[in-house]
Design an enzyme around this catalytic site. Structure first.
Site, PDB file in Angstrom:
ATOM      1  CG  HIS A 103      -0.375   0.317   2.514  1.00 11.71           C
ATOM      2  ND1 HIS A 103      -0.020  -0.660   3.423  1.00 11.71           N
ATOM      3  CD2 HIS A 103      -0.080   1.495   3.113  1.00 11.71           C
ATOM      4  CE1 HIS A 103       0.469  -0.095   4.502  1.00 11.71           C
ATOM      5  NE2 HIS A 103       0.455   1.213   4.347  1.00 11.71           N
ATOM      6  CG  ASP A 133       0.147  -4.045   2.854  1.00  9.26           C
ATOM      7  OD1 ASP A 133       0.227  -3.538   1.725  1.00  9.26           O
ATOM      8  OD2 ASP A 133       0.138  -3.374   3.893  1.00  9.26           O
ATOM      9  CB  SER A 209       3.089   1.690   6.234  1.00 11.35           C
ATOM     10  OG  SER A 209       1.886   1.893   6.927  1.00 11.35           O
TER      11      SER A 209
END
Length: 461
Positions: A103, A133, A209
């Protein structure tokens, strides 16, 4: 007193030999021991990532109107717009392999990676996996890189001290501390990922992230991916992708794969809850019951049958279908896993070969063009490869709509529909679809199987 005990735990984690000879710090030097040695080792391998992608945005004059904005959301001209994203990554090899989140960099047109020492490199995406992911990048012309070693994430225990390293909110590299709060978090979908996660209370915020979750030896335990929050800030519930799965994704990237391929099980499974445990006369709810098996499933080849309960994979207990698939994926295609399972009243052990989903029978992929009412429809014969790619039931068969565009998108067809009949004639092969799509009829009737239900689509051209 509480401060002394906590510091003693920290010292024991960082310097276990010293902790074995004394239970609490006795000197000022011992009290001042910190996470600094771990950070000095790990931080240089954590990078900041700046990505750009081109997205289509519809410019509507009603966009800001609370009523008409929703009513006319598809009204207006579509224009391209540059979208920026900020995240983190981890260098895992000295030739410039960097792990981050899908992402963060998925579909990016330009990626810039900034190292801890402020060197900057362009990067290319070499493999992506939206399900976990994860994305693997390769730095261009990079040298003299710091690298993080993978920890064995199967050996991580709840309560262990960990550090989260990343670039929250773009303020610069930041370190936060916490513990492993939970393992085998598999009943949730977080971020782009769905599957199996390590939970931590180490503060993780936007920008973290793709960053590193490291243990007290400075090894990579997991890649931070998402948080559960109502405000957008950390509430102490963060998730990381386990290092053992990350290592398998990196290995496939090195082998030249562009999409992560998981071992195929060909099974539909369900966690054993209290009611199922009672029905199967189990003292406690444990394991995963097999509900449906493909005839070519390696589980069938290993001797398992519908109704059997898988208890463990390679000695690790499994209590959900995603956890079982994680255990298999972390071993990788081409190896094998030992399964313990319950068959009736017997506990049995067997070995399962980990294989890629077979492409037999052939997909016979076809696309429809020309002046047909179904122009833009792509179809394929359902086989294990198609079942795995589109997450279908192991018992699925027939012809699948693999892409729906152009005229076909206006008919009501969707990607993932199983075609049953066109204008009253049954569909058995992709050639049937080609033949029936050439009809000159103005009235069309298409029957499909969608999410397990039969749906009839009628339209006129």
């Amino acid at each position: 007193m509480r401060l002394v005990v906590v510091l003693a735990m920290v010292c024991a984690a960082i310097f276990p030999a010293a902790a074995s000879s004394q239970s609490v710090p006795e000197t000022l030097g011992q009290v001042q021991l910190s996470f600094a040695p771990v950070v000095r080792h790990a931080a240089p391998a954590v990078v900041n990532i700046y990505a750009q992608r081109i997205v289509a945005q519809r410019q509507s004059p009603f966009a800001d109107d609370p009523f008409f904005g929703n009513l006319f959301r598809d009204f207006g001209q579509i224009t391209p717009r540059v979208q920026d994203s900020l995240g983190s990554g981890v260098i895992v090899s000295d030739d410039g392999i960097v792990v981050s989140n899908f992402h963060v960099v998925g579909n990016a047109t330009e990626i810039r990676v900034v190292l801890n020492d402020r060197r900057e490199y362009d990067a290319d995406i070499v493999l992506t996996d939206e399900e976990s992911d994860l994305a693997i990048l390769k730095l261009r012309n990079a040298s003299d890189l710091s690298v993080l070693e993978f920890a064995d994430s199967d050996q991580v225990e709840v309560g262990e001290l960990v550090l989260a390293i990343g670039n929250p909110f773009g303020v610069g590299q930041t370190v936060s501390s916490g513990i492993i709060s939970g393992l085998a978090r598999s009943g949730i979908a977080v971020g782009s990922g769905r599957g199996y996660f390590i939970q931590t209370d180490a503060p993780i915020n936007p920008g973290n992230s793709g960053g590193a979750l490291v243990d007290m030896q400075g090894r990579l335990v997991g890649v931070n991916t998402a948080i559960i929050t109502r405000s957008g800030a950390s509430h102490g519930i963060g998730f990381a992708i386990p290092a053992n799965l990350v290592a398998q994704v990196v290995e496939q990237a090195r082998d030249g794969q562009t999409r992560f391929q998981r071992p195929w099980a060909g099974v539909t499974a369900q966690a054993v809850d209290a009611s199922l445990a009672q029905a199967f006369d189990q003292p406690i709810p444990e394991g995963v019951i097999l509900l449906d098996l493909h005839p070519d499933s390696p589980l069938s080849e290993a001797g398992l049958q519908r109704g059997d309960i898988v208890l463990s994979v390679d000695g690790a207990a499994v209590n959900s279908a995603p956890e079982m698939m994680f255990r298999l994926a972390s071993q990788g295609i081409g190896s094998s896993s030992e399964l313990s399972y319950r068959h009736g009243d017997d506990i049995r052990t067997t070995r399962m070969n980990l294989i890629a989903p077979p492409e037999t029978p052939d997909r016979q992929a076809r696309s429809i063009d020309g002046r047909s009412a179904l122009r833009g429809l792509s179809v394929a014969r359902i086989n294990p490869g198609v079942i795995a790619e589109f997450n279908l039931s192991p018992s699925a068969e027939g012809v699948l709509a693999t892409s729906v565009q152009d005229f076909a998108a206006r008919t009501g067809l969707r990607t993932g529909d199983i075609l049953l009949a066109i204008n009253g004639e049954d569909v058995h092969t992709t050639d049937d679809v080609l033949r029936l799509s050439a009809s000159q009829s103005r009235n069309w009737h298409i029957d499909v199987l969608r999410d397990g239900r039969r749906v009839s689509l009628r339209f006129r051209i």
